[in-house]
Design a protein around this motif. Sequence first.
Motif, short mmCIF file in Angstrom:
data_model
loop_
_atom_site.label_atom_id
_atom_site.label_comp_id
_atom_site.label_asym_id
_atom_site.label_seq_id
_atom_site.Cartn_x
_atom_site.Cartn_y
_atom_site.Cartn_z
N ASP A 55 1.21 -1.59 -0.25
CA ASP A 55 -0.04 0.12 0.01
C ASP A 55 1.01 1.16 -0.38
N CYS A 56 0.88 1.78 -1.53
CA CYS A 56 1.44 3.10 -1.51
C CYS A 56 1.05 4.41 -0.18
N ASP A 57 2.22 5.11 -0.02
CA ASP A 57 1.59 6.33 0.38
C ASP A 57 1.04 7.95 -0.62
N GLU A 58 0.31 8.79 0.04
CA GLU A 58 -0.25 8.75 -1.16
C GLU A 58 0.30 10.01 -1.49
N ARG A 59 1.86 10.73 -1.26
CA ARG A 59 2.46 11.95 -1.01
C ARG A 59 3.50 10.77 -1.87
N ASP A 60 4.06 9.59 -1.41
CA ASP A 60 4.62 9.06 -2.25
C ASP A 60 4.00 8.93 -3.67
N LEU A 61 3.19 8.40 -3.87
CA LEU A 61 2.46 7.74 -4.78
C LEU A 61 2.75 9.51 -6.08
N ASP A 62 1.66 11.01 -5.72
CA ASP A 62 1.73 11.32 -5.87
C ASP A 62 2.93 12.20 -6.41
N TYR A 63 4.21 12.31 -5.29
CA TYR A 63 5.57 12.17 -5.78
C TYR A 63 5.61 11.29 -7.28
N TRP A 64 5.78 10.18 -7.23
CA TRP A 64 6.10 9.78 -8.11
C TRP A 64 5.30 9.79 -9.17
N MET A 65 4.16 9.76 -9.58
CA MET A 65 3.76 9.91 -10.25
C MET A 65 3.80 11.33 -11.72
N LYS A 66 4.25 11.86 -10.52
CA LYS A 66 5.13 13.39 -11.70
C LYS A 66 5.94 13.64 -12.48
N SER A 67 6.41 12.06 -12.14
CA SER A 67 8.70 12.45 -12.27
C SER A 67 8.57 12.17 -13.62
N SER A 68 9.60 13.02 -15.15
CA SER A 68 8.84 12.41 -15.80
C SER A 68 10.57 11.74 -16.48
#
Length: 292
Positions: free
Chosen positions: A82-95
């Motif tokens: 289960d991913c931390d929501e803040r981590d997931l937002d950060y990863w998904m923004k990556s180019s």
Amino acid sequence: MGSGKQVSRSAHIGDAGIALIHQRVSAMDHVWHERTVDAGIDGTIELRDPATGEVSNCHLQVQSKASDNDFPGETADRFHYDCDERDLDYWMKSSMPVLLVCSHPKRGEAWWAHIQSYFADPARRASGRVDFNKITMSLEGDVSDRLFAVADPHGRAHTPVADLRDETLESNLLPVTMPDVFWAYDGAVTLPRKVYDLQRESSLDIRDDFTLFGGRLLTWSPVEDTALAGAVNGDPTIEATGELLDGSPDSERILVRLLNNAFRQDLRDDCAFHGKRHMLYFRATDDLTPRS
């Protein structure tokens, strides 16, 4: 007794997880770059052409999650994270592509998932959960082709090491010869299972080589004196198979069904049809001896 400086257990496990990733990446002849400041990314993999040794400037970002304990729901085959929501937002923004690597460093086990492609599904994104299959998502051995596919989805050329070996190609293609005509009867029932029920009422062999469409029963050969006779009304019309090749979707579907069902009929002595999987399979021999 005074207390000296300590390294926490979680920090030690985390460091061991990164070391395991470094080991696996190096074994594939790629380059691991560890980050000294971690805000959700522990390091990057720079992919290297194994044939020439040239670094490709294709990079994958990696976040490590290591544990000596079982992950949630862990079995011999799978687990989830289960991913931390803040981590997931950060990863998904990556180019750059981001890989989540979960590991058991003490056991030398690691598994990976490509975050952006995995969470492209809105339902998965809403759950924040990654379901790991331990076989297909293992970070073990040489998975370079899969890493290149993630880092370079548009397929710029890279040169894999040539694997020289002889191969034998066996084709499972079969020639198809269609009859010039088919028989069309007014059907006594409208559901295929009802046709089979009516056939079972006779003492004759059940036939598969038919299909129902538009209130008619279509087949490649006459039904008289066969188990299908009880499933039709009146005399047939004989129609040209070419009429099913006019390109209309309905005609194509009818032709495909007729051919598939004729295939089932032709192979019924050796094969059975799996209704849920929609495929033919070889039945076991009566005495369970091998079949050639």
